[in-house]
Every structure is written in structure tokens, then in C-alpha cells.
Motif scaffolding. Sequence first.
Motif, PDB file in Angstrom:
ATOM      1  N   LEU A   1       0.827  -1.206   0.000  1.00  0.00           N
ATOM      2  CA  LEU A   1       0.000   0.000   0.000  1.00  0.00           C
ATOM      3  C   LEU A   1       0.861   1.256   0.000  1.00  0.00           C
ATOM      4  O   LEU A   1       1.918   1.296   0.623  1.00  0.00           O
ATOM      5  CB  LEU A   1      -0.906   0.015   1.234  1.00  0.00           C
ATOM      6  CG  LEU A   1      -1.896  -1.133   1.393  1.00  0.00           C
ATOM      7  CD1 LEU A   1      -2.710  -0.946   2.674  1.00  0.00           C
ATOM      8  CD2 LEU A   1      -2.795  -1.276   0.199  1.00  0.00           C
ATOM      9  N   ASN A   2       0.372   2.282  -0.712  1.00  0.00           N
ATOM     10  CA  ASN A   2       1.058   3.574  -0.651  1.00  0.00           C
ATOM     11  C   ASN A   2       0.611   4.300   0.615  1.00  0.00           C
ATOM     12  O   ASN A   2      -0.214   3.807   1.376  1.00  0.00           O
ATOM     13  CB  ASN A   2       0.800   4.399  -1.921  1.00  0.00           C
ATOM     14  CG  ASN A   2      -0.653   4.789  -2.078  1.00  0.00           C
ATOM     15  OD1 ASN A   2      -1.361   5.045  -1.117  1.00  0.00           O
ATOM     16  ND2 ASN A   2      -1.115   4.838  -3.324  1.00  0.00           N
ATOM     17  N   GLU A   3       1.147   5.489   0.844  1.00  0.00           N
ATOM     18  CA  GLU A   3       0.882   6.209   2.086  1.00  0.00           C
ATOM     19  C   GLU A   3      -0.601   6.512   2.293  1.00  0.00           C
ATOM     20  O   GLU A   3      -1.143   6.340   3.383  1.00  0.00           O
ATOM     21  CB  GLU A   3       1.687   7.515   2.107  1.00  0.00           C
ATOM     22  CG  GLU A   3       1.641   8.226   3.431  1.00  0.00           C
ATOM     23  CD  GLU A   3       2.546   9.446   3.468  1.00  0.00           C
ATOM     24  OE1 GLU A   3       2.250  10.350   4.243  1.00  0.00           O
ATOM     25  OE2 GLU A   3       3.541   9.486   2.730  1.00  0.00           O
TER      26      GLU A   3
ATOM     27  N   GLU B   1      -5.737   5.101   5.065  1.00  0.00           N
ATOM     28  CA  GLU B   1      -7.137   4.686   5.030  1.00  0.00           C
ATOM     29  C   GLU B   1      -7.310   3.346   5.742  1.00  0.00           C
ATOM     30  O   GLU B   1      -8.242   3.152   6.521  1.00  0.00           O
ATOM     31  CB  GLU B   1      -7.620   4.576   3.587  1.00  0.00           C
ATOM     32  CG  GLU B   1      -9.069   4.169   3.472  1.00  0.00           C
ATOM     33  CD  GLU B   1      -9.532   4.089   2.028  1.00  0.00           C
ATOM     34  OE1 GLU B   1     -10.559   3.423   1.796  1.00  0.00           O
ATOM     35  OE2 GLU B   1      -8.880   4.668   1.144  1.00  0.00           O
ATOM     36  N   TYR B   2      -6.397   2.423   5.482  1.00  0.00           N
ATOM     37  CA  TYR B   2      -6.421   1.122   6.133  1.00  0.00           C
ATOM     38  C   TYR B   2      -6.394   1.265   7.654  1.00  0.00           C
ATOM     39  O   TYR B   2      -7.184   0.656   8.375  1.00  0.00           O
ATOM     40  CB  TYR B   2      -5.233   0.283   5.649  1.00  0.00           C
ATOM     41  CG  TYR B   2      -5.151  -1.100   6.259  1.00  0.00           C
ATOM     42  CD1 TYR B   2      -5.708  -2.188   5.614  1.00  0.00           C
ATOM     43  CD2 TYR B   2      -4.514  -1.318   7.475  1.00  0.00           C
ATOM     44  CE1 TYR B   2      -5.634  -3.461   6.153  1.00  0.00           C
ATOM     45  CE2 TYR B   2      -4.442  -2.579   8.035  1.00  0.00           C
ATOM     46  CZ  TYR B   2      -5.003  -3.646   7.365  1.00  0.00           C
ATOM     47  OH  TYR B   2      -4.930  -4.911   7.920  1.00  0.00           O
ATOM     48  N   CYS B   3      -5.486   2.099   8.132  1.00  0.00           N
ATOM     49  CA  CYS B   3      -5.354   2.310   9.578  1.00  0.00           C
ATOM     50  C   CYS B   3      -6.596   2.955  10.189  1.00  0.00           C
ATOM     51  O   CYS B   3      -7.015   2.609  11.287  1.00  0.00           O
ATOM     52  CB  CYS B   3      -4.116   3.158   9.882  1.00  0.00           C
ATOM     53  SG  CYS B   3      -2.575   2.287   9.581  1.00  0.00           S
ATOM     54  N   ARG B   4      -7.196   3.899   9.469  1.00  0.00           N
ATOM     55  CA  ARG B   4      -8.410   4.553   9.979  1.00  0.00           C
ATOM     56  C   ARG B   4      -9.555   3.534  10.080  1.00  0.00           C
ATOM     57  O   ARG B   4     -10.332   3.555  11.034  1.00  0.00           O
ATOM     58  CB  ARG B   4      -8.822   5.703   9.080  1.00  0.00           C
ATOM     59  CG  ARG B   4      -8.026   6.973   9.299  1.00  0.00           C
ATOM     60  CD  ARG B   4      -8.645   8.156   8.569  1.00  0.00           C
ATOM     61  NE  ARG B   4      -8.732   7.965   7.134  1.00  0.00           N
ATOM     62  CZ  ARG B   4      -7.756   8.201   6.262  1.00  0.00           C
ATOM     63  NH1 ARG B   4      -6.580   8.646   6.692  1.00  0.00           N
ATOM     64  NH2 ARG B   4      -7.920   8.026   4.978  1.00  0.00           N
TER      65      ARG B   4
END
Length: 89
Positions: free
Chosen positions: A76-78, A83-86
Motif C-alpha cells: 500500500l502507498n501512504e 485509510e487502512y489504519c483509519r
Amino acid sequence: MAYSNERKASVIAKMLPPHNLSLRQLSREEGISEGTLSRWRAEARAQGKLLPDGQSGPKGWTARDKFAVVVETAALNEAELSEYCRERG
């Protein structure tokens, strides 16, 4: 006792971030046995869902769960990682 798929999904969601409720706490709140909750968590993990275990590791994540997240997010890019973390805490 049979539980509806909607109830089961709702309870499993409480095992995920940001809630990360332990099986003991969920059992008390939902009136469902810890054995049933443990089985549901195992079934969800078998389907590839990452569910923390409130009894192990920092913030309830097992080493296996942490490794799975690293592998899942490696490409994944930044922006995608943010988004993943959120979404998953």
C-alpha cells in the motif's frame, strides 16, 4: 441457541478496532457464552478477518495478527495505508 447472522456480525464487530473488547467483557455485555464467542472469532479468523485477542500482546494483537497486517499492507502507498489504519485501528 441460534443467533441471527446480523447479531453475530454485530458482536464480531465489537471484537475489532476501535472497540477491541475481550471475550469476557463481550460475554457479560451480550449475554453470550465465552465459548460461543471464541468459536465465532475462530470462524472469522478462518475466513481471513483479523481479530485481536484481548488476552495477548500489546493492544490485544497476537504476533500472527501483526504479521498478517504487515503482509496485507506491504504494497500500500501512504494514502492507502492511512485509510487502512483509519478503518481498522
